[in-house]
Design an enzyme around this catalytic site. Structure first.
Site, mmCIF file in Angstrom:
data_model
loop_
_atom_site.group_PDB
_atom_site.id
_atom_site.type_symbol
_atom_site.label_atom_id
_atom_site.label_comp_id
_atom_site.label_asym_id
_atom_site.label_seq_id
_atom_site.Cartn_x
_atom_site.Cartn_y
_atom_site.Cartn_z
ATOM 1 N N HIS A 82 35.145 34.186 36.071
ATOM 2 C CA HIS A 82 36.107 33.822 37.019
ATOM 3 C C HIS A 82 36.674 32.316 36.505
ATOM 4 C CE1 HIS A 82 38.071 33.271 40.775
ATOM 5 N NE2 HIS A 82 37.837 31.942 40.668
ATOM 6 N N ASP A 161 36.207 34.270 53.816
ATOM 7 C CA ASP A 161 36.923 33.390 52.873
ATOM 8 C C ASP A 161 38.579 33.740 53.142
ATOM 9 O OD1 ASP A 161 37.476 31.553 50.650
ATOM 10 O OD2 ASP A 161 38.409 33.588 49.694
ATOM 11 N N ARG A 168 43.119 26.666 55.005
ATOM 12 C CA ARG A 168 43.034 25.739 54.203
ATOM 13 C C ARG A 168 44.152 25.416 53.656
ATOM 14 N NH1 ARG A 168 39.060 27.256 50.178
ATOM 15 N NH2 ARG A 168 39.375 25.393 48.963
ATOM 16 N N SER A 183 34.265 29.112 48.666
ATOM 17 C CA SER A 183 35.177 30.194 48.542
ATOM 18 C C SER A 183 35.045 31.009 47.288
ATOM 19 C CB SER A 183 36.462 29.267 48.508
ATOM 20 O OG SER A 183 37.599 30.375 48.201
ATOM 21 N N LYS A 187 33.002 35.034 47.044
ATOM 22 C CA LYS A 187 33.756 36.237 46.586
ATOM 23 C C LYS A 187 32.790 36.812 45.112
ATOM 24 C CE LYS A 187 37.427 34.203 46.548
ATOM 25 N NZ LYS A 187 38.893 33.356 46.688
HETATM 26 N N1 URA Z 1 40.152 29.731 44.316
HETATM 27 C C1 URA Z 1 39.568 30.348 45.242
HETATM 28 O O1 URA Z 1 39.110 31.339 45.545
HETATM 29 N N2 URA Z 1 39.112 29.551 46.275
HETATM 30 C C2 URA Z 1 39.366 28.017 46.088
HETATM 31 O O2 URA Z 1 38.691 27.611 47.071
HETATM 32 C C3 URA Z 1 39.986 27.511 45.020
HETATM 33 C C4 URA Z 1 40.287 28.378 44.264
#
Ligand code: URA
Ligand code: CA
Length: 446
Positions: A82, A161, A168, A183, A187
């Site tokens: 990621h 999220d 956000r 966040s 995931k």
């Molecule tokens: N990417 C995400 O999925 N969440 C965040 O808070 C920042 C970048």
């Protein structure tokens, strides 16, 4: 327990209990409390922070707010990757086929573009016919058969999220360390992999602009990942300029194909992809060391096995694999125009976020959630930080929808690239490797 009591506590900077945090995550997932109360708590967290324990509890509660993907039907160690997001950051399209060609299964769920950053799903959809919406069964079957699939989220992963991220985005609470950690990791932990490699970006195009903040983010994500029982490694890498030279969806696919076809001798995109992929192969048990993994990937470029794997993946997902042999079969822009530097000097700085926003404004990214993308548009940078340039040195080649769009993009790219009168060194690709054993700072350009 009420939402109001929880907001009140965090307003005064008090530590929330695990029960309170779980209540909040579930309320976000189920939308059982109004957005204004969720938003009020997000701002209280943004201003007063969270302890390590609270951040961990929030991450795990968000992970558990939905399904957890079960990839156990796929043999082997599944390693996920990621990136915190950047511009011209096409590492997934380079490393997923290479890692798969080296024998490690790649079952990857990717995202769409966000703000000034590009998204792997949008890039993939620029390939004619390619489908990123697979059922869980088809996703698993494809990885078992050909070793790689890159798709959108399957199932209902971390729904907390989804709610919190969209709030956000519009309440100025994106730049909060506990909120970013929870966040991203909620995931990733829900996506069902056995191990995780993180690419934490730092610099003018990254979510965290300073090295200290980026290191703190990397350390927190590794700490929470370890607590959640996942082997995890985080690299802190540079986003002071776009990673690849190509910015825009089809253009970035073309750059990935060029690299896999061996048409690029080096470059930062290749270097970062090999480094991240090396860690993936090492964690997957396919390479003795990350460096050995990099060598395996280089061989997969030389032999053509990596490009062949990308072809197989495109075909399996309904796309036209002939784009790998003939990149002109990708969407082509109406207006293609070179831009020259105009002055002599040295390229000293790039405002990478502004470059990402310029591509977005050309149609490569969305300004509103339901905007349609133009896959063909974007630009190809011809310079890197540190380069000596003359007035007639090409700065970039624009790929635009119209002459007027090209004019606007030209002005934006010029404004974002600083050409100074003092020589300037190259910028580093890598700054640190963070593991459960601590931070290893990296020195000069690797
Ligand atoms: N990417 C995400 O999925 N969440 C965040 O808070 C920042 C970048
Ligand atoms: Ca380099």
């Amino acid at each position: 327990m009420t939402m109001l009591e929880i907001i009140e506590k965090k307003k005064f900077g008090q530590e929330l209990t695990k029960e309170e945090i779980t209540f909040f995550a579930n309320a976000a997932a189920e939308k059982t409390v109004p957005d204004y109360q969720l938003s009020a708590l997000l701002m209280a967290i943004r201003l007063n922070g969270m302890t390590d324990r609270e951040t961990t509890d929030l991450t795990l509660a968000m992970r558990d707010s939905g399904d957890i993907a079960d990839l156990s039907a796929i043999p082997g160690i599944k390693v996920d990757k990621h990136s915190t997001g950047g511009v011209g950051d096409t590492t997934t399209l380079v490393l997923a086929p290479l890692v798969a060609a080296c024998g490690a299964p790649v079952a990857k769920m990717s995202g769409r573009g966000l703000g000034h950053t590009g998204g792997t799903l949008d890039k993939l959809e620029s390939i004619p016919g390619l489908n990123i919406t697979l059922s869980v069964e088809d996703f698993i079957r494809q990885v078992k058969e050909i070793g790689v699939a890159v798709v959108g989220q399957t199932g209902r992963l971390a729904p907390a999220d989804k709610t919190l991220y969209s709030l956000r985005d519009v309440t100025s609470t994106v730049d909060s360390l506990p909120l970013i950690v929870s966040s991203i990791l909620s995931k990733k932990l829900a996506a069902g992999s056995d191990a995780i490699v993180l690419d934490v970006k730092t610099g003018s195009g990254a979510i965290m602009h300073t090295l200290e903040d980026s290191l703190k983010l990397a350390e927190n994500m590794v700490r929470v990942g370890v607590l959640a029982g996942k082997p995890i490694v985080a690299l802190v890498s540079g986003m002071d300029q776009p990673l690849g030279t190509h910015v825009g969806n089809a253009l970035e696919v073309k750059e990935a194909i060029d690299i896999l076809a061996g048409r690029r001798a080096g470059g930062d995109l290749l270097e970062v992809s090999l480094t991240l992929g090396g860690f993936m192969l090492h964690l997957a048990g396919k390479a003795e060391t990350p460096e050995a993994g990099q060598q395996m990937m280089k061989q997969a470029i030389d032999s053509g096995a990596g490009l062949e794997k990308l072809k197989q993946m495109i075909a399996a997902q309904g796309g036209d694999p002939s784009v790998c042999d003939d990149v002109t079969r990708l969407p082509q822009a109406k207006v293609v125009r070179p831009v020259f530097c105009g002055v002599s000097g040295w390229v000293t700085k790039m405002d990478t976020m502004a470059l990402g926003l310029a591509a977005q404004a050309m149609g490569a990214g969305r300004m509103k959630v339901d905007d349609e993308l133009d896959y063909s548009v974007g630009f190809v940078l011809q310079v890197r930080i540190g380069d000596r340039v003359e007035a007639d040195t090409p700065l970039c080649v624009l790929h635009a929808r119209s002459e007027a769009d090209a004019d606007r993009a030209e002005a934006a790219v010029r404004a974002a690239v600083t050409i100074g009168q003092e020589p300037c060194g190259r910028v580093s690709d890598f700054f640190a490797v963070v593991t459960k054993d601590g931070v290893r700072r990296l020195g000069a350009d690797s």
